[in-house]
Motif scaffolding. Structure first.
Motif, PDB file in Angstrom:
ATOM      1  N   THR A   1      10.288 -23.423  -3.857  1.00 30.95           N
ATOM      2  CA  THR A   1       9.812 -22.043  -3.800  1.00 30.95           C
ATOM      3  C   THR A   1       9.407 -21.665  -2.378  1.00 30.95           C
ATOM      4  OG1 THR A   1       8.974 -22.291  -6.055  1.00 30.95           O
ATOM      5  CG2 THR A   1       8.188 -20.404  -4.803  1.00 30.95           C
ATOM      6  N   THR A   2       8.736 -22.584  -1.704  1.00 29.25           N
ATOM      7  CA  THR A   2       8.338 -22.332  -0.313  1.00 29.25           C
ATOM      8  C   THR A   2       9.556 -22.045   0.553  1.00 29.25           C
ATOM      9  OG1 THR A   2       6.388 -23.753  -0.502  1.00 29.25           O
ATOM     10  CG2 THR A   2       7.228 -23.328   1.716  1.00 29.25           C
ATOM     11  N   ASP A   3      10.571 -22.891   0.449  1.00 29.54           N
ATOM     12  CA  ASP A   3      11.780 -22.703   1.258  1.00 29.54           C
ATOM     13  C   ASP A   3      12.443 -21.364   0.949  1.00 29.54           C
ATOM     14  OD1 ASP A   3      11.355 -25.168   2.392  1.00 29.54           O
ATOM     15  OD2 ASP A   3      12.800 -26.224   1.132  1.00 29.54           O
ATOM     16  N   ARG A   4      12.485 -21.009  -0.320  1.00 31.44           N
ATOM     17  CA  ARG A   4      13.131 -19.745  -0.720  1.00 31.44           C
ATOM     18  C   ARG A   4      12.382 -18.554  -0.115  1.00 31.44           C
ATOM     19  NH1 ARG A   4      13.188 -20.462  -6.068  1.00 31.44           N
ATOM     20  NH2 ARG A   4      15.287 -21.328  -6.075  1.00 31.44           N
ATOM     21  N   LEU A   5      11.059 -18.585  -0.174  1.00 30.69           N
ATOM     22  CA  LEU A   5      10.278 -17.462   0.348  1.00 30.69           C
ATOM     23  C   LEU A   5      10.331 -17.391   1.868  1.00 30.69           C
ATOM     24  CD1 LEU A   5       8.529 -15.323  -1.204  1.00 30.69           C
ATOM     25  CD2 LEU A   5       9.337 -17.237  -2.581  1.00 30.69           C
ATOM     26  N   LEU A   6      10.312 -18.538   2.531  1.00 29.49           N
ATOM     27  CA  LEU A   6      10.390 -18.524   3.994  1.00 29.49           C
ATOM     28  C   LEU A   6      11.760 -18.037   4.467  1.00 29.49           C
ATOM     29  CD1 LEU A   6       8.464 -21.793   4.945  1.00 29.49           C
ATOM     30  CD2 LEU A   6       7.692 -19.426   5.201  1.00 29.49           C
ATOM     31  N   ASP A   7      12.811 -18.377   3.737  1.00 32.72           N
ATOM     32  CA  ASP A   7      14.147 -17.862   4.079  1.00 32.72           C
ATOM     33  C   ASP A   7      14.193 -16.340   3.931  1.00 32.72           C
ATOM     34  OD1 ASP A   7      15.069 -20.389   4.632  1.00 32.72           O
ATOM     35  OD2 ASP A   7      16.115 -20.657   2.721  1.00 32.72           O
ATOM     36  N   ALA A   8      13.593 -15.841   2.844  1.00 33.45           N
ATOM     37  CA  ALA A   8      13.567 -14.396   2.631  1.00 33.45           C
ATOM     38  C   ALA A   8      12.750 -13.700   3.712  1.00 33.45           C
ATOM     39  CB  ALA A   8      12.993 -14.079   1.252  1.00 33.45           C
ATOM     40  N   ALA A   9      11.638 -14.318   4.104  1.00 37.49           N
ATOM     41  CA  ALA A   9      10.795 -13.734   5.154  1.00 37.49           C
ATOM     42  C   ALA A   9      11.536 -13.667   6.481  1.00 37.49           C
ATOM     43  CB  ALA A   9       9.513 -14.545   5.306  1.00 37.49           C
TER      44      ALA A   9
ATOM     45  N   PHE B   1       5.587 -15.446   8.131  1.00 34.77           N
ATOM     46  CA  PHE B   1       4.715 -16.084   7.147  1.00 34.77           C
ATOM     47  C   PHE B   1       4.481 -17.528   7.559  1.00 34.77           C
ATOM     48  CE2 PHE B   1       5.945 -12.489   4.613  1.00 34.77           C
ATOM     49  CZ  PHE B   1       4.885 -12.287   3.745  1.00 34.77           C
ATOM     50  N   TRP B   2       3.314 -18.035   7.204  1.00 35.33           N
ATOM     51  CA  TRP B   2       2.982 -19.428   7.482  1.00 35.33           C
ATOM     52  C   TRP B   2       2.415 -20.037   6.208  1.00 35.33           C
ATOM     53  CZ3 TRP B   2       4.293 -22.120  11.699  1.00 35.33           C
ATOM     54  CH2 TRP B   2       3.752 -23.396  11.848  1.00 35.33           C
ATOM     55  N   GLU B   3       2.964 -21.196   5.840  1.00 33.17           N
ATOM     56  CA  GLU B   3       2.505 -21.827   4.604  1.00 33.17           C
ATOM     57  C   GLU B   3       1.125 -22.443   4.781  1.00 33.17           C
ATOM     58  OE1 GLU B   3       3.890 -25.033   1.187  1.00 33.17           O
ATOM     59  OE2 GLU B   3       4.805 -25.119   3.177  1.00 33.17           O
ATOM     60  N   LEU B   4       0.260 -22.176   3.824  1.00 29.47           N
ATOM     61  CA  LEU B   4      -1.069 -22.775   3.764  1.00 29.47           C
ATOM     62  C   LEU B   4      -1.143 -23.669   2.530  1.00 29.47           C
ATOM     63  CD1 LEU B   4      -3.226 -19.627   4.624  1.00 29.47           C
ATOM     64  CD2 LEU B   4      -2.605 -21.491   6.158  1.00 29.47           C
ATOM     65  N   PRO B   5      -1.873 -24.783   2.606  1.00 27.60           N
ATOM     66  CA  PRO B   5      -1.882 -25.736   1.486  1.00 27.60           C
ATOM     67  C   PRO B   5      -2.959 -25.441   0.454  1.00 27.60           C
ATOM     68  CG  PRO B   5      -3.084 -26.663   3.323  1.00 27.60           C
ATOM     69  CD  PRO B   5      -2.602 -25.299   3.781  1.00 27.60           C
ATOM     70  N   ILE B   6      -2.636 -25.661  -0.814  1.00 33.16           N
ATOM     71  CA  ILE B   6      -3.651 -25.685  -1.867  1.00 33.16           C
ATOM     72  C   ILE B   6      -3.828 -27.151  -2.246  1.00 33.16           C
ATOM     73  CG2 ILE B   6      -4.312 -24.893  -4.162  1.00 33.16           C
ATOM     74  CD1 ILE B   6      -2.438 -22.531  -3.815  1.00 33.16           C
ATOM     75  N   THR B   7      -4.914 -27.748  -1.821  1.00 33.08           N
ATOM     76  CA  THR B   7      -5.130 -29.179  -2.028  1.00 33.08           C
ATOM     77  C   THR B   7      -5.947 -29.432  -3.299  1.00 33.08           C
ATOM     78  OG1 THR B   7      -7.188 -29.200  -0.769  1.00 33.08           O
ATOM     79  CG2 THR B   7      -5.137 -29.493   0.470  1.00 33.08           C
ATOM     80  N   GLU B   8      -5.955 -30.679  -3.727  1.00 29.38           N
ATOM     81  CA  GLU B   8      -6.762 -31.040  -4.893  1.00 29.38           C
ATOM     82  C   GLU B   8      -8.238 -30.779  -4.623  1.00 29.38           C
ATOM     83  OE1 GLU B   8      -5.929 -31.772  -7.957  1.00 29.38           O
ATOM     84  OE2 GLU B   8      -3.848 -31.431  -7.334  1.00 29.38           O
ATOM     85  N   HIS B   9      -8.678 -31.045  -3.405  1.00 33.76           N
ATOM     86  CA  HIS B   9     -10.078 -30.763  -3.076  1.00 33.76           C
ATOM     87  C   HIS B   9     -10.374 -29.269  -3.204  1.00 33.76           C
ATOM     88  CE1 HIS B   9     -13.931 -30.664  -1.096  1.00 33.76           C
ATOM     89  NE2 HIS B   9     -13.463 -29.829  -0.182  1.00 33.76           N
ATOM     90  N   THR B  10      -9.445 -28.431  -2.719  1.00 35.14           N
ATOM     91  CA  THR B  10      -9.650 -26.988  -2.826  1.00 35.14           C
ATOM     92  C   THR B  10      -9.813 -26.584  -4.287  1.00 35.14           C
ATOM     93  OG1 THR B  10      -8.312 -26.631  -0.840  1.00 35.14           O
ATOM     94  CG2 THR B  10      -8.694 -24.730  -2.258  1.00 35.14           C
ATOM     95  N   ARG B  11      -9.025 -27.168  -5.161  1.00 36.45           N
ATOM     96  CA  ARG B  11      -9.096 -26.819  -6.591  1.00 36.45           C
ATOM     97  C   ARG B  11     -10.451 -27.161  -7.192  1.00 36.45           C
ATOM     98  NH1 ARG B  11      -3.680 -29.036  -6.024  1.00 36.45           N
ATOM     99  NH2 ARG B  11      -2.150 -27.338  -6.214  1.00 36.45           N
TER     100      ARG B  11
END
Length: 490
Positions: free
Chosen positions: A398-406, A413-423
């Motif tokens: 999904t990340t690759d698809r959205l970055l290609d579209a961007a 756009f810059w990808e930011l992580p959702i980590t287990e700690h964040t959750r």
């Protein structure tokens, strides 16, 4: 509201009656320059009027092939000639888009510009280059219509793209440029509209009117329908305002579509912060807090106009976040559309609540991919600045698809992580989750972790936090001062 888009045409030669001609300048052989798009007739006219060619005149007045350079040459009677820098001769679509955008922004700022005809002659024949040239011109010519009892004529009435071929592929490229640019300009118009004129009810009706002649079905849920269906987030956020919230559902289902895309847009038509009120200096730009909703509404219209073979369902969650005796509070526990409960931590974190309800509803449609677009967090602006948006997803594909579209749309756009700690930071002792961590740190990814909880397993999801780029303090390229309409395919 209406969008006054310049008429767009394609031609192999310069029109006889034209107010402005745009040509280019490129670098060749490292240090030499060459003109692009200068016709024999134009050179002949310059030789007759000034005794030198267009290229010679461009050199004489200091024109440069550098990016963003626009030079005005001496006029030929009533025809003005602009030279734009294209850098090297191996032009890219984005370079053309930005150059023509700069040129048309220069044109609309010229004294006396009213209903002018502009010809853009940059030797674009490849369909991708034709489309980029036309998009840059249309978007650069954008101007929000001043709210006044008297209306000035649009500076540019018509744009002709000069090309070496006018076959079906070039004409299709021009049509695609018109569809996407019209969508972007409509999203800009909505986002630039003052909040006393654009509020949930009027925004919903404007969306309906905009889609009246499109192959898109429109459903508007008012406050009674929202209450009946259990949209606890949208109702809580909109409960403090005299202007009731709305949820707009849009559907485009072409025959033969095998994939289903869901779009979700944040439509906070004004964000005061609610009871956790914003400082006065931060409130003036909050009319732009509905730009995500504007983007998805405009996008589905463009998708339908282009006849793309993909099913699209869009949700625009509209509310006004205001302080009053009926406002929701920090520490309230809300029951969301999908049944999950949320301990609210701050009434100025309202966007994630309306988005969570809309994402939960979109998930019921069983799409292949949900993409949500929102001016969600100031933290994302701190992290990435004003011209880069944040991207969070639940999978690398999904990340690759959205970055290609961007990249195709020239949106950073810059990808930011959702980590287990964040959750773990959104755990609550009184509800299924908390709407924030209560900490200063990582606010953008905490908001992403919250939205992720409303995406069922098995559905691809991407979250676009466009808080920074949703409003531009200065004009550049084909981006105007004000609303660029980030996320709508600009």
């Amino acid at each position: 509201m209406s969008r006054n888009i310049a008429n767009l045409t394609l031609s192999k030669s310069l029109p006889k009656a034209v107010d402005v001609v745009v040509v280019g300048l490129v670098t060749i052989n490292k240090d030499e320059t060459a003109a692009v798009g200068v016709t024999a007739d134009l050179d002949k006219a310059y030789a007759a009027a000034y005794g030198r060619s267009v290229m010679a005149m461009a050199k004489a007045v200091g024109a440069s092939p550098a990016a963003d350079n626009v030079t005005t040459l001496p006029a030929l009677k009533d025809t003005r000639v602009l030279v734009v820098g294209l850098e090297d001769a191996d032009v890219t679509p984005e370079r053309l888009r930005r150059a023509t955008g700069n040129a048309l922004r220069t044109v609309i700022g010229m004294e006396g510009a009213a209903g002018w005809q502009v010809a853009v002659s940059l030797e674009a024949s490849d369909p991708e280059l034709v489309q980029a040239t036309a998009e840059g011109a249309l978007l650069g010519a954008y101007r929000f219509e001043k709210l006044s009892e008297t209306q000035d004529a649009a500076p540019v009435a018509g744009i002709t793209v000069i090309t070496g071929a006018t076959t079906t592929v070039q004409k299709d490229a021009l049509a695609a440029a018109a569809a996407t640019s019209t969508a972007v300009c409509q999203a800009r118009d909505w986002t630039n509209t003052p909040p006393n004129l654009l509020y949930p009810a009027t925004f919903a009706e404007a969306a309906k009117a905009h889609l009246r002649d499109a192959r898109v079905t429109v459903e508007i849920l008012d406050e009674k329908a929202l209450e009946k269906a259990g949209y606890g987030g949208i109702l809580a956020v909109g409960g403090g305002s005299a202007r009731a919230p709305r949820l707009v559902r849009l559907s485009y289902a072409p025959r033969g579509a095998t994939r289903h895309l869901a779009l979700v847009g944040k439509g906070i038509t004004f964000d005061s912060g609610g009871l956790d009120i914003k400082p006065a200096g931060q409130m003036a730009g909050m009319k732009c807090d509905m730009s995500g909703a504007a983007a998805v509404i405009a996008a589905i219209r463009a998708i339908a106009d282009l006849g793309l073979k993909v099913k699209v369902t869009a949700y625009a969650a509209m509310a006004e976040n205001m302080p009053s005796g009926s406002s929701y509070r920090a520490s309230d526990v809300l029951t969301m559309f999908d049944g999950q409960t949320v301990e609210n931590f701050n009434t100025d974190a309202e966007g994630r609540l309306v988005m969570a309800d809309a994402i939960g509803r979109a998930a019921q449609d069983s799409p292949d991919l949900i993409v949500d677009v929102a001016t969600l967090t100031g933290a994302c602006m701190v992290a990435l600045g004003m011209r880069t948006a944040g991207l969070m997803t639940n999978g690398d594909v999904t990340t690759d698809r959205l970055l290609d579209a961007a990249e195709a749309a020239d949106e950073d756009f810059w990808e930011l992580p959702i980590t287990e700690h964040t959750r773990t930071l959104i755990k609550s002792s009184v509800a299924d989750m908390r709407s924030g961590s209560g900490q200063r740190w990582g606010g953008a990814v905490v908001a992403g972790a919250f939205l992720e909880r409303f995406v069922p397993e098995g559905i691809e999801w991407a979250h676009l936090d466009i808080a920074g780029p949703a409003e531009s303090e200065e004009a550049y390229g084909y981006v105007p001062k004000g609303a660029p309409a980030w996320g709508s395919g600009r």
